[in-house]
Design a protein around this motif. Structure first.
Motif, PDB file in Angstrom:
ATOM      1  N   PRO A 130       0.823  -1.218   0.000  1.00 63.65           N
ATOM      2  CA  PRO A 130       0.000   0.000   0.000  1.00 63.65           C
ATOM      3  C   PRO A 130       0.852   1.261   0.000  1.00 63.65           C
ATOM      4  CG  PRO A 130      -0.821  -1.566   1.610  1.00 63.65           C
ATOM      5  CD  PRO A 130       0.484  -2.101   1.120  1.00 63.65           C
ATOM      6  N   PHE A 188       2.169   1.995  -3.423  1.00 63.05           N
ATOM      7  CA  PHE A 188       1.156   2.645  -4.258  1.00 63.05           C
ATOM      8  C   PHE A 188       0.950   4.088  -3.832  1.00 63.05           C
ATOM      9  CE2 PHE A 188       0.309  -1.620  -5.531  1.00 63.05           C
ATOM     10  CZ  PHE A 188       0.010  -1.459  -6.872  1.00 63.05           C
ATOM     11  N   MET A 189       1.056   4.291  -2.527  1.00 62.43           N
ATOM     12  CA  MET A 189       0.861   5.638  -2.028  1.00 62.43           C
ATOM     13  C   MET A 189       1.955   6.561  -2.561  1.00 62.43           C
ATOM     14  SD  MET A 189       0.128   6.630   1.838  1.00 62.43           S
ATOM     15  CE  MET A 189       1.563   7.238   2.601  1.00 62.43           C
ATOM     16  N   GLN A 229      -3.309  13.991 -11.635  1.00 60.11           N
ATOM     17  CA  GLN A 229      -4.628  13.442 -11.328  1.00 60.11           C
ATOM     18  C   GLN A 229      -5.157  12.525 -12.423  1.00 60.11           C
ATOM     19  OE1 GLN A 229      -7.294  16.464 -10.008  1.00 60.11           O
ATOM     20  NE2 GLN A 229      -8.820  14.996  -9.312  1.00 60.11           N
ATOM     21  N   SER A 230      -4.882  12.884 -13.655  1.00 60.50           N
ATOM     22  CA  SER A 230      -5.450  12.092 -14.747  1.00 60.50           C
ATOM     23  C   SER A 230      -4.735  10.756 -14.911  1.00 60.50           C
ATOM     24  CB  SER A 230      -5.354  12.885 -16.052  1.00 60.50           C
ATOM     25  OG  SER A 230      -3.995  13.116 -16.342  1.00 60.50           O
ATOM     26  N   GLU A 231      -3.612  10.629 -14.240  1.00 67.91           N
ATOM     27  CA  GLU A 231      -2.820   9.426 -14.445  1.00 67.91           C
ATOM     28  C   GLU A 231      -3.117   8.346 -13.422  1.00 67.91           C
ATOM     29  OE1 GLU A 231       1.661   8.376 -14.569  1.00 67.91           O
ATOM     30  OE2 GLU A 231       1.431  10.527 -14.952  1.00 67.91           O
ATOM     31  N   ILE A 232      -3.774   8.789 -12.325  1.00 67.67           N
ATOM     32  CA  ILE A 232      -3.886   7.903 -11.175  1.00 67.67           C
ATOM     33  C   ILE A 232      -4.716   6.659 -11.474  1.00 67.67           C
ATOM     34  CG2 ILE A 232      -4.783   7.738  -8.825  1.00 67.67           C
ATOM     35  CD1 ILE A 232      -3.890  10.682  -8.519  1.00 67.67           C
ATOM     36  N   PHE A 233      -5.890   6.886 -12.048  1.00 67.76           N
ATOM     37  CA  PHE A 233      -6.726   5.729 -12.349  1.00 67.76           C
ATOM     38  C   PHE A 233      -6.641   5.434 -13.826  1.00 67.76           C
ATOM     39  CE2 PHE A 233      -8.650   7.847  -8.712  1.00 67.76           C
ATOM     40  CZ  PHE A 233      -8.440   6.855  -7.780  1.00 67.76           C
ATOM     41  N   SER A 234      -6.059   4.321 -14.107  1.00 65.69           N
ATOM     42  CA  SER A 234      -5.994   3.932 -15.509  1.00 65.69           C
ATOM     43  C   SER A 234      -6.014   2.422 -15.555  1.00 65.69           C
ATOM     44  CB  SER A 234      -4.733   4.485 -16.174  1.00 65.69           C
ATOM     45  OG  SER A 234      -3.620   3.796 -15.681  1.00 65.69           O
ATOM     46  N   SER A 235      -6.285   1.920 -16.747  1.00 68.07           N
ATOM     47  CA  SER A 235      -6.466   0.480 -16.834  1.00 68.07           C
ATOM     48  C   SER A 235      -5.134  -0.253 -16.757  1.00 68.07           C
ATOM     49  CB  SER A 235      -7.200   0.139 -18.130  1.00 68.07           C
ATOM     50  OG  SER A 235      -6.617   0.867 -19.193  1.00 68.07           O
ATOM     51  N   TYR A 282      -6.491  12.633  -5.188  1.00 65.00           N
ATOM     52  CA  TYR A 282      -5.646  11.586  -4.640  1.00 65.00           C
ATOM     53  C   TYR A 282      -4.171  11.942  -4.554  1.00 65.00           C
ATOM     54  CZ  TYR A 282      -9.619   8.483  -4.683  1.00 65.00           C
ATOM     55  OH  TYR A 282     -10.827   7.925  -4.429  1.00 65.00           O
ATOM     56  N   GLY A 316     -15.234  12.639  -5.224  1.00 73.15           N
ATOM     57  CA  GLY A 316     -13.924  12.048  -5.526  1.00 73.15           C
ATOM     58  C   GLY A 316     -12.823  12.902  -4.951  1.00 73.15           C
ATOM     59  N   ASP A 317     -11.833  12.208  -4.371  1.00 73.87           N
ATOM     60  CA  ASP A 317     -10.762  12.925  -3.700  1.00 73.87           C
ATOM     61  C   ASP A 317      -9.687  13.356  -4.684  1.00 73.87           C
ATOM     62  OD1 ASP A 317     -12.186  12.165  -1.518  1.00 73.87           O
ATOM     63  OD2 ASP A 317     -10.894  10.475  -1.020  1.00 73.87           O
ATOM     64  N   LEU A 347      -1.407  -0.859 -15.084  1.00 79.76           N
ATOM     65  CA  LEU A 347      -0.831  -0.685 -13.765  1.00 79.76           C
ATOM     66  C   LEU A 347       0.601  -0.193 -13.891  1.00 79.76           C
ATOM     67  CD1 LEU A 347      -1.265  -3.590 -11.212  1.00 79.76           C
ATOM     68  CD2 LEU A 347      -0.557  -1.245 -10.747  1.00 79.76           C
TER      69      LEU A 347
END
Ligand SMILES: Nc1ncnc2c1ncn2[C@@H]1O[C@H](COP(=O)(O)OP(=O)(O)OP(=O)(O)O)[C@@H](O)[C@H]1O
Ligand SMILES: Nc1ncnc2c1ncn2[C@@H]1O[C@H](COP(=O)(O)OP(=O)(O)OP(=O)(O)O)[C@@H](O)[C@H]1O
Ligand SMILES: [Mg+2]
Ligand SMILES: [Mg+2]
Lengths: 388, 303, 278, 398, 388
Positions: C27, C30-31, C39-45, C242, C239-240, C47
């Motif tokens: 964790p 990842f943190m 921000q746009s990079e954090i959630f992506s399909s 992140y 949404g935070d 890894l």
């Protein structure tokens, strides 16, 4: 006036009565050795005096004050623990300094950092340091003052524990086998230091030891405790030469006293070997009695045809003396003699010989253990001695 | 008569010791009274009222709240969930913690590093870490399921499905409490005299396991008892992960006691009812813990 | 042969520890990675751990500028220090009395301690809040510290450790003339360092990270503690943020890790009861 | 100088907005100073804080409360009635506060606040996925049937891609969107009986059921759904327009993000619930109330809206703001994504708040029963009837 | 073949060399007493042999196998720790049973619950119980088997520790002052048990003691370790009568040997009192030497006009004998004699008398401490003796 008085101290552990009414008085500056078999309650008694355990009953008086309700810290006794009980986190020097700092510095002065700034404390601290050094030097641990208990040998720890007790000026000294882990020379040396300190401090001392020579040589009086009671409390020579009870006689003296069972006739006379002993005013006549003779009063006779024939079973070398283990032909009992190496040099295992008992040295005891005062009436003529 | 006279000083001495004990404990007792007992009493009183946050007054309703409690499905559900969660997290985290503590102690290199790494979860701010876990557990783009997919395993919908949500939360709970327990075990291990290990070796405790059973485990007794108690309590008090990650859902599958109480008291604002719940919950736990302590304490060796 | 198997065991041990460490660290990995992503990079399909475009500076700047981090950290230090000192000063004598003195209330105390362990702060927050309001101490260090001045956890922990201290040691101290307080300070505490250190770690961590109580009693931002600062990066409904959240979390967690690194040395210097025989 | 203490929730979201508005406000009103109390993380926590602080010295003068919680707060008599202020001003419509907008923050006719940031549910979609599934991104689905069909196709693309994310968790807002969209109501007129279990309600819940069965709606937590969508793994997302700015940021350039109006089961009479919050005055001090009223109007007014809308995605709750080029007209021209919400504004009705002490619990009950449908552990009828029965029992007995 | 061999064992603690190359071989069934001053490294040596400490250098061979890299548990040595090291959580009986259970039960059989169900283990357990009981009875702790260490006296704990070591069948016995806390009788008894066990087991034994009579009476050979080196390793009588070094002579013998400094003339002859000793082939002629005489070879002469005039300083009563401390008039040195109580009874403090040294009993040492072999050449005529 007695400085330390115990009256009828009793203590049990879960139903087992360990101390059954122990009474004892120590005069100012008296040194009392407390001896007794392992597990008889010596340490327990010391702990009760120190206030670390509560007696189930009885009184303890220190300097005229009944202290049963006084806290251990306020009784002002110094104690050497059988288990040392050193502070594991402090160096030897700090361990020894603790009781001094506690008594001589005020709570504020002992406070870390702040305390160091207060006037006067520096002088006292220096003084304490000096005393610790002196004490350590006299017990030969001055080179260890910076070590923690975990870095010391058993004997070294024991000396630190001893130093911690001796550095103080208590009302009573309690020492629980303080020299058991020391070698003979050091022990003799430490004994000297203790006696010396005791002489200077004039404080009653209760000294538990398993070393008889320690008890006999150091003490003003020796207290023999067996089975939860004090059987005898007397000066060393008296307790050795004139024991009041067979258990006392058996307990003191190395090797152990020889005891043989024999009979007292109706007129109160006991005959054994060449010996005839008469007991006056005894309640027990025509009864079994025990006859005790210390090994050093058993003489060997090379002529195997004396009154008490015996056979050598084995000899034990102890440096300056030799212990001869024999068995009496007539009654099959073992008998032990203490002789010089020179005398022993002619002996061999299995060799037959005769033994003689020094007149006036045999003691009689009732079967219950009490001493019977006896007088040597006659000694049969002995054969000439085998050795000079 | 005489025996009474003899007993007197002993009683006095005992009394003095007791007085000192009281004195030493007095600050703690006072504070305990002020900050734990009194508020708890207030909670008990509130449990008999219909107090709602925001309203000035309240009414005493007797055992009405408790009567409601008995029929409350949510409360029953959360009791059960809490029990399951505790039954998973407590033993697993304790065994892992002890194993790690022992491994670290046996290791000669990088001790400080390992200690710190395993301790890190304890130091973490759960509200923040929860979002990380949420991402790790993400059913489609989460690293865990991506990793599982490498092996052709279709990972579960960890926090989303009612069947797995408790396990997901348990994993986080274990992750958090292992370090906590480990620190306690490490502290306990240092108190074991080295001499006993020496004796054990000489006595032929050849394997590591033998020494563990002969010396480590019994000597860790007090620590273990402590860790057990604290672990159970901490597991029972699980709250933050549920609050930030699942809100008790889906469909109450992760509803746990403290969350239910919080929900009733602070979200539904029914403080009276929540208080009754709290009292009920405390009553069960006090009895349980005390029984556990009584039973285990006897088996533990001190000094 | 035995030397060989020994090293095999060591390799195994090291491997297990390393593997476990990786899992425990995951964790955090990842943190740290997230703290460096836009921000746009954090959630992506896909890894990726290494940010495509390094946004550490950006995120950390945000974390530091959006809230007055220094005040927060300072408040955290003050509050944690106060809490810890009071807790220890209160709990140690109490635990000592329960462990080593004849104390008839000890059993009752035990029940209270257990109760205290079980009572969640959430339950008692309201009565405490009301009381603090009446006393007009809300929004103060007092309000932040007072409820934690008593740590039943500390009492319980110390109790377990003190019970393992040999009686002879304490009695020797009595004979040396120490008062009971003196014994606590000079004998018990130095020999219970591992326990105290462990407690220090827990206490500091718990109160450093505590979000619930400060939220209740602090409405004035001057008394805000670090976790309150994190709120400014959270927007639950929408949404935070992140990256900044992780950066801020890192900033807040770092002092704890440093403190732990220092404290854990105490475990190495564990004291063994070598001054005693038996 | 009057000092106003202002409390607000969700600082991650509103901090910048609040800072900007208060700065401007203080410039324009030199006699009033705004200070902020510690914000609360969520609306719930905000309310707890207010409830706790009500009547104490700690109570802030102004706060922002979720629209669905106004009723509860009002029952506890916490907010100040703004009616007298409105009456005194007399020209609210001119200031941009139309009757419709004022209504959003009324409880039983009492004006408890002014709607500050309002939102409605819209449809977000991933144009790339729509295209891949042979849909036309420029002509997004208008009905639920179309959505479900296209969602199914998108899911069929595989690779972990899901069709739909529908924000059913947390509260009853999105269910209201379906229900109101079908022309339904939560309770009957006099609020004594459940009304959502009628045919509209059934239609609404069936849509949800079909989304699961046919449209590729997976069981996701709120955050998980959001993350999967911005990661490009979901075709359609239905949720508040308030999340728009964040979604844009999170998506970045990963895919072609579009928005559109949310389909309505009844396209004619369908309504949509209003999310967001209202500025509420708490202080009982007359002088402060004056200042607070000024601040409330300022925050909820055109300037406030012009700050809130671009930074969040909320729709302007002030008619002046939306139309006036001084404020947002240009913004909408340049940011078409924001238009979906704006265009739905006429359909916005208040988010229904249940009466009685169990008001909040009722919404939870509804959510729980929805989750049974999403997890497919109950049929829509079962879930709906259970929900109705449970809600019924939670309503105040009169 | 030697069963236990130490070669050149060295060990330092933080720069302090404690063991400086100790070598020693023990034959099958040999009993070696290891003596030396407190802190000289005896316990350290035992710990190194047992594998609990690592030597800095040197080899340890047990039964022909170099064991430096063998774990302690696999060396199969039994050890009595100076600090007892009893398991505090186990009862005395369980403590004693541990080594047996460890060797005789498999890991699975020892496993709680499950182990109890396995076949065969019940028999073994019963057997262990029997052995524990036997051992306990022989050390007189059978009534304590259910007590935990905390509930026992020091001596009782020590006996439990002893029993735990003795109950096994190891390759080597290591005992670190196993009897130091026992009273004399018990000690003699335990000594007997140890010797008996040792005879039966035929296992080399290294026995650390501070009790000289123990060392001399039990051991086949005595090893004297002083200052980190083995000064002498020889049978008891030899080590006592014929010490190789002044430190050995000083260390053994109670009271300590009398040592006076004197001179050897150019012809290698030393004169002291009535004694003339000649040293042949000595490198050191015309040099200072030390003359040593054990107290038991110092004879008292009531006539205060002998060759060696002395004055009684004090006497020390030890039960069967009396130590007389005197000071020589001529050189002011202290001299000690050991006499019987009868001989001592006529003495008083301050009394002048003469002393005589038994011919053939005086020993010479170089100033470095090494023994110089000397021959008594002549004895001046002595005055008649005062007593028997
Ligand atoms: N951990 C350590 N650190 C430093 N010095 C140590 C350590 N352990 C032992 N020593 C020192 O090594 C020396 C030898 O210790 P050891 O215990 O072997 O002595 P010993 O001969 O058994 O003494 P005793 O007869 O008093 O038990 C002592 O001087 C002791 O102070
Ligand atoms: N806590 C206890 N519980 C039960 N019995 C105990 C306890 N403490 C001591 N005993 C028993 O009390 C008796 C006396 O113990 P104590 O320590 O006083 O003996 P001691 O005379 O000092 O023996 P030693 O010479 O061996 O040190 C012993 O038999 C011991 O087993
Ligand atoms: Mg004792
Ligand atoms: Mg030793």
């Amino acid at each position: 006036m007695s400085i330390l008085a115990l009256r009828n101290i009793a203590k049990s552990f879960g139903g087992n009565a360990i101390l059954k009414g122990v009474s004892l008085e120590a005069e100012e500056g008296e040194f009392i050795a407390l001896v007794g078999p392992s597990g008889c309650g010596k340490s327990t008694l010391l702990r009760i005096i120190a206030g670390l355990d509560h007696a189930d009953g009885g009184e303890i008086v220190i300097s005229g004050r009944e202290v049963s309700s006084v806290a251990a810290a306020d009784r002002n006794v110094a104690m050497v623990f059988q288990s040392y009980a050193l502070y594991p986190h402090l160096t030897a020097g700090q361990n020894v300094a603790v009781p001094l700092a506690m008594r001589r510095l005020t709570a504020v002065q002992r406070f870390p950092f702040i305390g160091n700034l207060l006037p006067g404390q520096r002088q006292i601290r220096a003084d304490i340091q000096r005393q610790v050094k002196e004490m350590a030097a006299s017990l030969k641990i001055d080179h260890l003052l910076d070590r923690k208990p975990g870095q010391m040998s058993g004997g070294q720890r024991q000396r630190v524990a001893l130093a911690r007790a001796m550095v103080r000026h208590p009302s009573v000294f309690l020492m629980d086998e303080p020299l058991s882990n020391l070698d003979a020379n050091l022990r003799v040396h430490a004994r000297g230091e203790i006696v010396e300190l005791h002489r200077r401090a004039v404080v009653p001392t209760l000294y538990v030891t398993h070393d008889q020579s320690e008890a006999l040589s150091m003490a003003d009086r020796v207290a023999v405790m067996i089975g939860g009671t004090l059987l005898q409390l007397a000066p060393p020579q008296e307790i050795y030469d004139d024991p009041a009870h067979i258990d006392v006689a058996r307990f003191l003296g190395q090797p152990r006293i020889n005891v043989v069972e024999t009979r007292m006739d109706a007129s109160g006379v006991v005959r054994f070997g060449a010996l005839t002993l008469a007991v006056e005013n005894s309640a027990q006549r025509d009864a079994a009695v025990m006859l005790g003779v210390r090994p050093e009063f058993v003489r060997l006779n090379g002529n195997p045809n004396g009154t008490l024939k015996a056979r050598v079973e084995r000899t034990e070398f102890l440096g300056s003396e030799v212990i001869v283990h024999m068995r009496l032909d007539a009654i099959g009992e073992a008998i032990v003699a203490k002789v010089t190496p020179v005398e022993a040099s002619v002996l061999s295992d299995g060799m037959p010989l005769s033994v003689e008992i020094e007149p006036d040295r045999a003691m009689l005891f009732a079967m219950t253990g009490e001493r019977l005062q006896a007088r040597t009436v006659a000694v049969a003529p002995t054969l000439e001695k085998a050795h000079g | 008569m005489a025996s009474i006279a003899m007993d007197m000083p002993i009683v006095a001495a005992d009394r003095r010791e007791a007085r000192i004990a009281w004195l030493l404990a007095a600050p703690a007792i006072t504070l305990l009274f002020l900050f734990i007992l009194l508020p708890t009493l207030a909670v008990i009183v509130l449990g008999f009222t219909d107090f709602e946050l925001g309203y000035g007054g309240f009414r005493f309703v007797g055992f009405e709240n408790y009567a409601e409690l008995i029929g409350d499905r949510t409360f029953r559900r959360s009791l059960w969930n809490t029990a399951v969660y505790t039954a998973i997290v407590t033993p697993v985290s304790m065994v892992l913690a002890l194993a790690i503590a022992l491994l670290i102690e046996a290791e000669t290199r990088a001790k400080a590093f390992f200690r710190t790494v395993y301790f890190l979860p304890v130091a973490s701010l759960l509200v923040a870490m929860a979002t990380v876990w949420q991402f790790l557990f993400h059913p489609t783009i989460g690293p865990i399921n991506t990793f599982l997919a490498e092996f052709g395993i279709a990972g579960p919908n960890w926090l989303g499905a009612s069947g797995t949500v408790l396990y997901g939360l348990s994993i986080i709970g274990i992750w958090q409490s292992v370090g906590f327990n480990m620190v306690l075990f490490l502290a306990g291990l240092t108190a074991i005299p080295r001499e006993l290990y020496a004796a054990a070796e000489v006595d032929g405790a050849r394997s590591w396991l033998d020494r563990f059973r002969l010396v480590t485990w019994p000597m860790l007794g007090p620590t273990t008892l402590f860790v057990t108690t604290i672990s159970i309590i901490n597991s029972v008090k699980v709250f933050e992960t549920v609050k930030t990650l699942t809100e008790g859902g889906p469909n109450k599958a992760s509803e746990v006691l403290l969350f239910t109480i919080y929900q009733e008291g602070f979200v539904y604002l029914r403080v009276g009812y929540a208080s009754a719940m709290t009292v009920f919950f405390l009553a069960i736990l006090v009895v349980l813990m005390f029984l556990q302590y009584r039973v285990l304490d006897r088996k533990v060796h001190y000094a | 042969m035995s030397a060989h198997s020994l090293s095999l065991g060591r390799i195994l041990r090291f491997a297990i520890l390393t593997l476990g460490a990786l899992i425990f660290l995951a964790p955090y990995i990842f943190m740290i990675s997230t703290a460096g992503k836009a921000q746009s990079e954090i959630f992506s399909s896909s890894l990726t751990l290494i940010p495509e475009q390094w946004s550490y500076v950006e995120n950390f700047t945000k974390a530091l500028s959006r809230v007055s981090m220094l005040t927060l950290l300072l408040n955290g230090v003050i509050v944690c220090a106060m809490i810890f000192v009071v807790q220890v000063v209160v709990a140690i004598p109490c635990a000592y009395a329960m462990a080593k003195l004849k104390f008839r209330a000890a059993r009752l105390m035990m029940v209270l301690v257990m109760l205290g362990l079980l009572v969640p702060i959430h339950a008692t927050a309201l009565p405490l809040y009301v009381a603090f309001d009446r006393l007009a101490v809300l929004n103060s260090y007092t309000a932040l510290v007072a409820p934690f001045s008593i740590s039943v956890f500390a009492i319980f922990l110390f109790l377990q450790f003190f019970r393992a201290l040999p009686d002879d040691l304490i009695q020797a101290a009595r004979l040396d003339g120490m008062s009971e307080i003196g014994i606590v300070a000079r004998v018990v505490v130095p020999n219970a360092w591992p326990a105290i250190t462990a407690f220090a770690i827990f206490s500091v961590v718990a109160h450093w990270n505590d979000l619930f109580w400060p939220l209740v009693v602090v409405s004035n931002q001057d008394y805000a503690t670090p976790p309150l600062g994190l709120l400014f990066f959270r927007a639950a409904e929408a949404g935070d943020d992140y990256g900044a959240l992780m950066a801020a979390t890192l900033i807040i967690t770092l002092p704890l890790v440093a403190a732990f690194l220092i404290a854990q040395k105490r475990f190495v210097e564990g004291i063994t009861m070598t001054g005693l025989k038996g | 100088e009057t000092v106003l203490t202002v409390h607000y929730p969700m600082p991650g979201f509103f901090k910048d907005v609040m800072d900007t508005i208060s700065k401007k406000f203080m410039e324009e009103n030199p006699g009033i100073k705004i200070t902020f109390a510690n914000p609360s993380a969520t609306y719930e926590e905000g309310i707890q804080t207010i409830m706790r602080q009500a009547g104490t010295a700690e109570m802030p003068d102004v706060t922002f409360i979720g629209l669905n919680r106004l009723r509860m707060v009002n029952e506890r008599d916490i907010p100040v009635d703004l009616g007298p202020f409105i009456a005194k001003d007399g020209n609210m419509t001119e200031q941009g506060f139309s009757e419709n907008i004022l209504k959003l923050a009324q409880v039983g006719g009492k004006q408890v606040g002014l709607a500050f940031a309002t939102s409605n549910p819209i449809m977000y979609y991933n144009a790339d996925l729509v295209r891949k599934a042979d849909g036309d991104p420029d002509n997004p689905p208008k009905t639920w049937d179309e959505v479900i069909a296209l969602g199914g196709k998108i899911k069929a693309l595989g690779d972990g891609v899901e069709g739909i994310d529908f924000r059913w968790q947390g509260d009853d807002w999105m269910f209201s969107a379906l229900l109101f969209g079908a022309g339904g109501h939560m309770l009957n007129e006099d609020e004594t009986k459940v009304a959502f279990n009628g045919p509209e309600g059934l239609k609404a819940i069936e849509v949800l059921d079909r989304m699961v069965k046919e449209g590729g709606l997976p069981v996701l937590t709120k955050q998980a759904g959001e993350q999967a969508f911005v990661a490009g793994k979901i075709g359609f997302a239905f949720q508040t327009t308030g999340a728009l700015r964040n979604t844009i940021k999170n998506v970045g350039g990963k895919f072609d993000l579009r928005t559109a109006a949310i389909p309505l089961i009844d396209p004619v009479n369908g309504k949509l619930p209003t999310g967001g919050n209202a500025v509420v005055i708490l202080t009982r001090d007359a002088e402060k109330q004056e200042a607070a009223w000024k601040f409330a109007k300022f925050a909820a007014g055109p300037y406030g809206a012009s700050v809130v809308v671009p930074g969040t995605g909320y729709v302007p709750n002030n008619e002046l703001a939306a139309k006036s080029p001084e404020y947002l007209a240009n913004f909408y021209k340049e940011n078409p994504l924001f238009r979906a919400g704006l265009e739905q504004m006429p359909r916005m009705i208040p988010w229904y708040a249940f009466p009685g002490t169990n008001g909040v619990k009722v919404t939870q009950t509804i959510v729980e029963n929805l989750s049974r449908v999403v997890e497919q552990s109950a049929t829509p009828e079962e879930a709906l009837n259970d929900a109705a029965a449970e809600v019924e029992s939670l309503l105040p007995r009169s």
